[in-house]
Design a protein around this motif. Structure first.
Motif, short mmCIF file in Angstrom:
data_model
loop_
_atom_site.label_atom_id
_atom_site.label_comp_id
_atom_site.label_asym_id
_atom_site.label_seq_id
_atom_site.Cartn_x
_atom_site.Cartn_y
_atom_site.Cartn_z
N ARG A 15 0.92 -1.19 -0.02
CA ARG A 15 -0.04 0.22 0.12
C ARG A 15 1.01 1.32 0.12
NH1 ARG A 15 -3.04 -3.04 4.47
NH2 ARG A 15 -4.71 -4.29 3.13
N PHE A 16 1.73 1.15 0.77
CA PHE A 16 2.90 2.39 0.85
C PHE A 16 3.46 2.71 -0.47
CE2 PHE A 16 3.64 1.89 5.45
CZ PHE A 16 2.55 3.03 5.82
N MET A 17 3.83 1.47 -1.02
CA MET A 17 4.49 1.41 -2.59
C MET A 17 3.54 2.01 -3.39
SD MET A 17 7.38 -1.54 -3.25
CE MET A 17 6.42 -2.87 -2.64
N MET A 18 2.40 1.60 -3.75
CA MET A 18 1.50 2.14 -4.53
C MET A 18 0.95 3.41 -4.43
SD MET A 18 1.06 -0.12 -6.87
CE MET A 18 -0.10 0.70 -7.77
N ALA A 19 0.73 3.99 -2.95
CA ALA A 19 0.39 5.38 -2.76
C ALA A 19 1.67 6.17 -3.23
CB ALA A 19 0.06 5.26 -1.43
N GLY A 20 2.67 5.68 -2.87
CA GLY A 20 3.86 6.63 -3.53
C GLY A 20 4.02 6.67 -4.82
N ALA A 21 3.92 5.62 -5.58
CA ALA A 21 4.18 5.48 -6.90
C ALA A 21 2.78 6.39 -7.57
CB ALA A 21 3.99 3.94 -7.57
N ASN A 38 7.03 15.30 -2.70
CA ASN A 38 7.95 15.00 -1.57
C ASN A 38 6.99 13.66 -0.77
OD1 ASN A 38 9.96 16.53 -1.72
ND2 ASN A 38 8.76 18.12 -0.79
N ALA A 39 5.70 13.66 -0.68
CA ALA A 39 5.01 12.65 0.04
C ALA A 39 4.99 11.46 -0.83
CB ALA A 39 3.48 12.84 0.19
N GLY A 40 5.09 11.63 -2.32
CA GLY A 40 5.29 10.43 -2.99
C GLY A 40 6.53 9.71 -3.05
N TRP A 41 7.47 10.61 -2.93
CA TRP A 41 8.88 9.82 -2.74
C TRP A 41 9.05 9.23 -1.12
CZ3 TRP A 41 11.54 7.92 -6.32
CH2 TRP A 41 11.63 8.44 -7.46
N LEU A 42 8.54 9.91 -0.25
CA LEU A 42 8.61 9.35 0.98
C LEU A 42 7.79 8.18 1.46
CD1 LEU A 42 9.02 9.97 4.08
CD2 LEU A 42 7.07 10.92 4.39
N LEU A 43 6.44 8.14 0.32
CA LEU A 43 5.73 6.61 0.85
C LEU A 43 6.36 5.57 -0.03
CD1 LEU A 43 2.30 8.01 0.82
CD2 LEU A 43 3.29 7.10 2.79
N PHE A 44 6.87 5.85 -1.21
CA PHE A 44 7.46 4.86 -2.12
C PHE A 44 8.78 4.53 -1.63
CE2 PHE A 44 9.96 3.74 -6.03
CZ PHE A 44 9.23 2.55 -6.34
N LEU A 96 9.60 4.45 1.65
CA LEU A 96 9.13 3.53 2.83
C LEU A 96 8.68 2.20 2.36
CD1 LEU A 96 8.55 3.78 5.85
CD2 LEU A 96 6.42 4.39 5.48
N GLY A 97 7.60 2.09 1.36
CA GLY A 97 7.35 0.83 0.93
C GLY A 97 8.43 0.16 0.43
N LEU A 98 9.55 0.71 -0.32
CA LEU A 98 10.73 -0.17 -0.72
C LEU A 98 11.61 -0.65 0.48
CD1 LEU A 98 11.91 1.77 -4.04
CD2 LEU A 98 10.83 -0.47 -3.85
N GLY A 130 13.40 -5.14 3.27
CA GLY A 130 13.80 -5.53 4.85
C GLY A 130 14.82 -4.57 5.59
N LEU A 131 15.11 -3.53 4.77
CA LEU A 131 16.03 -2.45 5.51
C LEU A 131 15.56 -1.62 6.69
CD1 LEU A 131 17.61 -0.75 2.21
CD2 LEU A 131 18.56 -2.33 3.78
N ILE A 132 13.90 -1.55 6.65
CA ILE A 132 13.17 -1.10 7.77
C ILE A 132 12.53 -2.22 8.45
CG2 ILE A 132 11.57 0.76 8.40
CD1 ILE A 132 12.42 2.20 6.02
N HIS A 133 12.32 -2.52 9.59
CA HIS A 133 11.63 -3.58 10.07
C HIS A 133 10.50 -2.66 10.81
CE1 HIS A 133 14.93 -6.48 9.39
NE2 HIS A 133 15.59 -5.49 10.03
N PRO A 134 9.34 -3.12 10.61
CA PRO A 134 8.05 -2.56 11.07
C PRO A 134 8.05 -3.01 12.48
CG PRO A 134 7.59 -4.41 9.78
CD PRO A 134 8.93 -4.31 9.54
N LEU A 135 7.46 -1.97 13.33
CA LEU A 135 7.26 -2.37 14.71
C LEU A 135 5.87 -2.88 14.84
CD1 LEU A 135 8.20 1.26 16.08
CD2 LEU A 135 9.65 -0.88 15.90
N HIS A 136 6.00 -4.02 15.65
CA HIS A 136 4.70 -4.82 15.77
C HIS A 136 4.15 -4.46 17.24
CE1 HIS A 136 4.88 -7.21 12.09
NE2 HIS A 136 6.23 -7.33 12.29
N PHE A 137 3.07 -3.91 17.16
CA PHE A 137 2.38 -3.63 18.61
C PHE A 137 1.32 -4.42 18.95
CE2 PHE A 137 3.85 0.51 17.12
CZ PHE A 137 4.54 0.87 18.12
N VAL A 138 1.82 -5.82 19.67
CA VAL A 138 0.83 -6.63 19.91
C VAL A 138 0.52 -6.79 21.51
CG1 VAL A 138 0.23 -9.23 19.96
CG2 VAL A 138 1.81 -7.94 18.10
#
Length: 147
Positions: A57-63, A109-115, A117-119, A124-132
């Motif tokens: 979703r992040f990749m497609m929104a940024g793209a 700027n939002a496009g490059w940020l979201l794209f 972040l999605g990449l 695997g460069l960014i590990h999502p935080l899992h709030f469980v």
């Protein structure tokens, strides 16, 4: 008679100038921007098919934001269909120029940020935080026997 026919044919042919305006850098740049935005959407769609969760979703929104910026906003700026913002320059309507400039900045700027972040999440460069929430399991041994 053949010589006269040849002159008629050559007189009706349009002479092509040496430097075509269609082949200039200024004419080819908006086409390049549109093609680049479309290819970015295709690449993001191919990557997002294999992604899980919010990564795709992040990749497609940024793209999509980058496609809108590269395919519509920047070519319209260069064609001067949208008022450009020049610091200290002559503009017809300052509020419209500032508004379109803000739209262009936010979209790109939002496009490059979201794209990005999605990449990053996809690679695997960014590990999502899992709030469980940790759910405490009730121990069934604590109740009194009915006997």
């Amino acid at each position: 008679m053949l010589k006269g026919l040849r002159d008629d044919v050559y007189s009706s042919v349009m002479v092509i100038p040496v430097s075509l305006p269609i082949a200039s850098i200024e004419a080819a740049r908006p086409v390049f921007m549109i093609v680049m935005g479309a290819l970015l959407m295709v690449v993001a769609w191919r990557l997002a098919r294999n992604a899980e969760g919010w990564t795709g979703r992040f990749m497609m929104a940024g793209a999509f934001l980058l496609f809108f910026g590269y395919a519509f906003l920047i070519p319209m700026y260069e064609a001067e269909k949208i008022e450009q913002f020049f610091s200290g320059g002559h503009i017809h309507s300052s509020s419209a120029a500032v508004g379109w400039h803000a739209v262009k900045l936010v979209v790109m700027n939002a496009g490059w940020l979201l794209f990005g972040l999605g990449l990053g999440l996809h690679s695997g460069l960014i590990h999502p935080l899992h709030f469980v929430k940790s759910v405490k399991q009730k121990n069934s041994n604590n109740h009194e026997s009915v006997a």
